[in-house]
Write a protein that holds these residues in place. Structure first.
Motif, PDB file in Angstrom:
ATOM      1  N   ARG A  93       0.846  -1.203   0.000  1.00  0.00           N
ATOM      2  CA  ARG A  93       0.000   0.000   0.000  1.00  0.00           C
ATOM      3  C   ARG A  93       0.880   1.252   0.000  1.00  0.00           C
ATOM      4  NH1 ARG A  93      -4.843  -0.818   2.972  1.00  0.00           N
ATOM      5  NH2 ARG A  93      -5.066   1.429   3.270  1.00  0.00           N
ATOM      6  N   PRO A  94       0.628   2.201  -0.925  1.00  0.00           N
ATOM      7  CA  PRO A  94       1.420   3.442  -0.925  1.00  0.00           C
ATOM      8  C   PRO A  94       1.291   4.171   0.420  1.00  0.00           C
ATOM      9  CG  PRO A  94       0.009   3.301  -2.866  1.00  0.00           C
ATOM     10  CD  PRO A  94      -0.394   2.181  -1.974  1.00  0.00           C
ATOM     11  N   VAL A  95       2.355   4.803   0.834  1.00  0.00           N
ATOM     12  CA  VAL A  95       2.370   5.428   2.161  1.00  0.00           C
ATOM     13  C   VAL A  95       1.281   6.500   2.286  1.00  0.00           C
ATOM     14  CG1 VAL A  95       3.767   6.840   3.722  1.00  0.00           C
ATOM     15  CG2 VAL A  95       4.802   4.904   2.549  1.00  0.00           C
ATOM     16  N   ASP A  96       0.980   7.194   1.200  1.00  0.00           N
ATOM     17  CA  ASP A  96      -0.045   8.249   1.330  1.00  0.00           C
ATOM     18  C   ASP A  96      -1.458   7.665   1.476  1.00  0.00           C
ATOM     19  OD1 ASP A  96      -0.373   7.443  -1.244  1.00  0.00           O
ATOM     20  OD2 ASP A  96       0.282   9.330  -2.163  1.00  0.00           O
ATOM     21  N   GLU A  97      -1.582   6.335   1.403  1.00  0.00           N
ATOM     22  CA  GLU A  97      -2.888   5.717   1.680  1.00  0.00           C
ATOM     23  C   GLU A  97      -2.943   5.095   3.073  1.00  0.00           C
ATOM     24  OE1 GLU A  97      -3.874   2.905  -1.371  1.00  0.00           O
ATOM     25  OE2 GLU A  97      -3.566   4.367  -2.980  1.00  0.00           O
ATOM     26  N   TRP A  98      -1.870   5.240   3.837  1.00  0.00           N
ATOM     27  CA  TRP A  98      -1.855   4.661   5.179  1.00  0.00           C
ATOM     28  C   TRP A  98      -2.766   5.479   6.099  1.00  0.00           C
ATOM     29  CZ3 TRP A  98       3.635   2.739   6.964  1.00  0.00           C
ATOM     30  CH2 TRP A  98       4.129   1.831   6.013  1.00  0.00           C
ATOM     31  N   PRO A  99      -3.242   4.879   7.201  1.00  0.00           N
ATOM     32  CA  PRO A  99      -4.137   5.607   8.114  1.00  0.00           C
ATOM     33  C   PRO A  99      -3.521   6.931   8.566  1.00  0.00           C
ATOM     34  CG  PRO A  99      -3.971   3.301   8.766  1.00  0.00           C
ATOM     35  CD  PRO A  99      -2.977   3.504   7.667  1.00  0.00           C
ATOM     36  N   GLN A 100      -4.299   7.971   8.468  1.00  0.00           N
ATOM     37  CA  GLN A 100      -3.772   9.298   8.785  1.00  0.00           C
ATOM     38  C   GLN A 100      -3.369   9.446  10.247  1.00  0.00           C
ATOM     39  OE1 GLN A 100      -2.777  11.907   6.700  1.00  0.00           O
ATOM     40  NE2 GLN A 100      -2.948  10.074   5.443  1.00  0.00           N
ATOM     41  N   ASP A 101      -4.023   8.667  11.132  1.00  0.00           N
ATOM     42  CA  ASP A 101      -3.657   8.815  12.553  1.00  0.00           C
ATOM     43  C   ASP A 101      -2.231   8.328  12.833  1.00  0.00           C
ATOM     44  OD1 ASP A 101      -4.841   6.246  12.004  1.00  0.00           O
ATOM     45  OD2 ASP A 101      -4.686   5.832  14.148  1.00  0.00           O
ATOM     46  N   PHE A 102      -1.658   7.530  11.936  1.00  0.00           N
ATOM     47  CA  PHE A 102      -0.246   7.144  12.097  1.00  0.00           C
ATOM     48  C   PHE A 102       0.645   8.399  12.088  1.00  0.00           C
ATOM     49  CE2 PHE A 102       0.161   2.522  10.362  1.00  0.00           C
ATOM     50  CZ  PHE A 102      -0.915   2.132  11.146  1.00  0.00           C
ATOM     51  N   PHE A 103       0.230   9.377  11.296  1.00  0.00           N
ATOM     52  CA  PHE A 103       1.092  10.550  11.054  1.00  0.00           C
ATOM     53  C   PHE A 103       0.726  11.747  11.934  1.00  0.00           C
ATOM     54  CE2 PHE A 103       0.722   7.974   7.243  1.00  0.00           C
ATOM     55  CZ  PHE A 103       2.054   7.689   6.976  1.00  0.00           C
ATOM     56  N   ALA A 104      -0.204  11.509  12.858  1.00  0.00           N
ATOM     57  CA  ALA A 104      -0.630  12.620  13.724  1.00  0.00           C
ATOM     58  C   ALA A 104       0.508  12.995  14.672  1.00  0.00           C
ATOM     59  CB  ALA A 104      -1.856  12.191  14.516  1.00  0.00           C
ATOM     60  N   VAL A 105       0.770  14.292  14.772  1.00  0.00           N
ATOM     61  CA  VAL A 105       1.784  14.785  15.704  1.00  0.00           C
ATOM     62  C   VAL A 105       1.085  15.707  16.695  1.00  0.00           C
ATOM     63  CG1 VAL A 105       3.909  16.112  15.958  1.00  0.00           C
ATOM     64  CG2 VAL A 105       3.608  14.641  13.953  1.00  0.00           C
ATOM     65  N   SER A 106       1.097  15.325  17.959  1.00  0.00           N
ATOM     66  CA  SER A 106       0.424  16.141  18.980  1.00  0.00           C
ATOM     67  C   SER A 106       1.307  17.310  19.378  1.00  0.00           C
ATOM     68  CB  SER A 106       0.146  15.304  20.231  1.00  0.00           C
ATOM     69  OG  SER A 106      -0.564  14.157  19.887  1.00  0.00           O
ATOM     70  N   GLU A 107       0.651  18.403  19.762  1.00  0.00           N
ATOM     71  CA  GLU A 107       1.436  19.547  20.229  1.00  0.00           C
ATOM     72  C   GLU A 107       1.929  19.325  21.654  1.00  0.00           C
ATOM     73  OE1 GLU A 107      -0.589  23.242  19.659  1.00  0.00           O
ATOM     74  OE2 GLU A 107       0.162  23.332  17.600  1.00  0.00           O
ATOM     75  N   ASN A 108       1.094  18.724  22.467  1.00  0.00           N
ATOM     76  CA  ASN A 108       1.477  18.431  23.860  1.00  0.00           C
ATOM     77  C   ASN A 108       1.969  19.670  24.606  1.00  0.00           C
ATOM     78  OD1 ASN A 108       0.811  15.755  24.005  1.00  0.00           O
ATOM     79  ND2 ASN A 108       2.832  15.001  23.394  1.00  0.00           N
TER      80      ASN A 108
END
Ligand code: SF4
Length: 597
Positions: free
Chosen positions: A158-173
């Protein structure tokens, strides 16, 4: 089209759509790497011709930057973040899990497979690690389940841009706010204030506020800007150092995400004062995910007349900002290396003087400040120096953003007035049973319990923002080993004390950790560390021995019971010959044992 023709055509199009300027060499190489997952030899040769740059120079640049390769990486190019906090959160087991699952050898490149797995220095996600980069994009909060999901996606191609978006979420914390994070300014507000009161008065205000560079060195910002302003030149430049590569630092990541407008305001303010028409944001390659956002912010300001020609309607106020990406070289956080890298070269630190304010980018006067400093300057211009001095100490006015990670319940971004003690910070971030705190990253200092009443301030413990907590369960020798290995990897190799001394120190720390070192080795460590500190060419080499010196001086209990006596064998013959004995089927006494078929 065959691959060779494709590479040549790609480079031709790249040059046609931009510039054939040698200082764009690194940026072009990054684009080629993104397209082909390596730099094909034909691409290097074509680029060399277009830029009128010797092929040896092109190859030298490729060789210097960790993210550039001459042999192909996998279609899925995975780099695990290898900061000590990632390791503490279990990254080593996760690397094994993924490699076993995919049948990949770590560090082996792509080979004939479609995946490469390797490690890289801190990716700036220590508050939500372990982290990794996949094809340059950040994935956080790795655990066994996420690794399994990644393995399945790879197996499915699967191309990386089709991976679940929550994998790439970056929290501000963001956990604690104060002066800087509580204040907001409108787009153009600082520029209007500067135009109303004049650049001299604005500079006086920044000076009166006592603003010092937030990167850790603490040079006075107003003095830096005025030195640049007063250097005779036909061009001047403004550079934002967004290459926060110090292990454990990630607060600029949050500012770039949520305060890009104020950063650009600060850079434009600086340009207005010193008389620059061009600026750069040098964005670390690990923060590739922020590139589109920053470009959009630049576009928006341009559309609002706050970048480009005749800013705020002033006919003589032109300023443009361009983003240059780094490519995985920690040394490029040093300002003269950063300038070399901006010019498309290997990031070797320059001999100083002359300092960048006199001869910086392309030999012209250049101001280099980090993200937090530019934002603070813009806010001071709007809110005034007295407002800024309501926080901090006499020598360290204002506040400091800290990136807190490690053994604490609430990792994230904390803004404190200068003068806050280590003890107060540990209480706020939920750290119990703390053994030590590493302040200012691997190049900083390990603070023991009996120094927890010391404070974060230029006159006491200066820091760019990294604050890593270690509880009493942690082996500080393993921490020191992680830092010494990091410096070996990141040394640019230009000068002998750092290049050779760093490697020797790393070996001695390893020996100590394995229980093979004697007191003589401790003395050797001190001699080498002192030599590095006193004779290295740049700040990397002078600060790289800090973890070892701190260990020797402040944490003797971590190694005392691992020492052998001075006359014991320092060389472990059994361990060194184990593999050979197993292969040959021989014991040391010469008796041939049963060979494996
Ligand atoms: Fe390069 Fe290290 Fe020397 Fe700095 S001290 S110039 S990083 S080898």
């Amino acid at each position: 089209m065959n691959p060779t023709d494709h590479a040549v055509e790609f480079v031709n199009e790249l040059i046609a759509s931009s510039d054939a300027e040698p200082h764009l060499l690194l940026q072009h190489l990054i684009r080629i790497q993104q397209e082909f997952s390596c730099i094909p030899a034909t691409a290097s040769a074509t680029l060399s011709q277009h830029l009128d740059t010797p092929l040896a120079v092109v190859n030298g640049v490729i060789d210097f930057y960790t993210f550039l390769h001459t042999s192909p990486r996998g279609e899925y190019d995975i780099l695990f973040s290898d900061n000590i906090t990632d390791r503490m959160a279990g990254s080593q087991l996760l690397i094994k899990q993924l490699c076993n699952r995919l049948g990949v050898e770590p560090g082996a490149g792509a080979g004939t497979g479609n995946t490469s797995v390797d490690a890289t220095s801190c990716t700036g996600m220590c508050d939500q690690g372990p982290g990794m980069l996949i094809n340059g994009m950040t994935i956080t909060q790795l655990d066994e389940q996420r690794i399994e999901q990644i393995a399945e996606l790879v197996e499915q191609n699967r191309p990386v841009d089709e991976w679940p978006q929550d994998f790439f979420a970056v929290s501000e914390n963001i956990r604690r706010t104060d002066l800087l994070l509580n204040a907001r300014i409108q787009a153009g507000e600082a520029l209007n204030s500067m135009l109303a009161s004049g650049s001299c008065k604005t500079l006086e205000s920044i000076d009166a506020a006592g603003l010092r560079g937030r990167g850790g060195a603490g040079f006075k910002t107003a003095l830096k800007w005025s030195l640049c302003q007063n250097t005779q030149a036909d061009e001047r430049y403004v550079v934002c150092n967004a290459d926060e590569g110090e292990p454990g630092t990630f607060k600029d990541r949050v500012l770039l995400q949520s305060r890009a407008e104020e950063l650009l305001e600060g850079m434009t303010l600086c340009a207005g004062i010193i008389g620059a028409r061009k600026g750069f944001i040098y964005l670390r390659g690990e923060y590739l995910y922020l590139l589109d956002h920053l470009n959009s912010s630049i576009e928006a300001r341009r559309a609002n007349g706050l970048l480009g020609k005749s800013i705020t309607g002033q006919s003589n106020f032109d300023f443009e900002v361009e983003i240059h990406l780094g490519a995985g070289a920690y040394i490029c956080g040093e300002e003269s290396s950063l300038i070399e890298s901006l010019e498309g070269k290997r990031g070797i630190p320059r001999i100083r003087p002359p300092f960048p304010v006199m001869q910086g980018y392309l030999g012209k006067p250049t101001v280099v400040n980090n993200v937090e400093t530019f934002i603070a300057a813009a806010q001071i211009t709007v809110h005034g120096s007295d407002w800024f001095r309501t926080r901090g100490t006499t020598e360290s006015s204002g506040t400091k953003l800290l990136s807190i990670s490690g053994d604490c319940r609430l990792p994230g971004i904390y803004e404190y007035p200068f003068g806050v003690t280590i003890r107060e910070i540990l209480k706020d971030c939920g750290a119990d049973n703390t053994q030590a705190v590493q302040v200012a990253g691997a190049a900083g200092h390990m603070i023991p319990v009996d120094e927890f009443d010391r404070s974060i301030a230029y006159e006491d413990i200066a820091t760019g923002g990294s604050f890593m907590v270690f509880n009493r369960e942690r082996d500080l020798l393993a921490v020191t080993q992680n830092f010494s290995r990091f410096f070996v990897h990141e040394s640019c190799g230009f000068c002998t004390p750092c290049r050779v001394g760093g490697a020797l120190l790393d070996k001695l720390v390893y020996k100590l950790q394995r229980g093979r070192a004697s007191r003589y080795d401790l003395e050797e460590m001190r001699t080498i560390a002192t030599l590095m500190r006193d004779t290295s060419h740049c700040g990397l080499g002078t600060t790289a021995p800090n973890p070892v010196l701190d260990l020797l001086d402040k944490f003797p209990y971590t190694y005392e019971n691992r020492l052998i006596d001075d006359y014991g064998p320092a060389f472990d013959l059994e361990a060194a010959t184990k593999d050979a004995r197993e292969i040959s089927g021989r014991h040391d006494n010469g008796i041939i044992t049963e060979r494996q078929p």
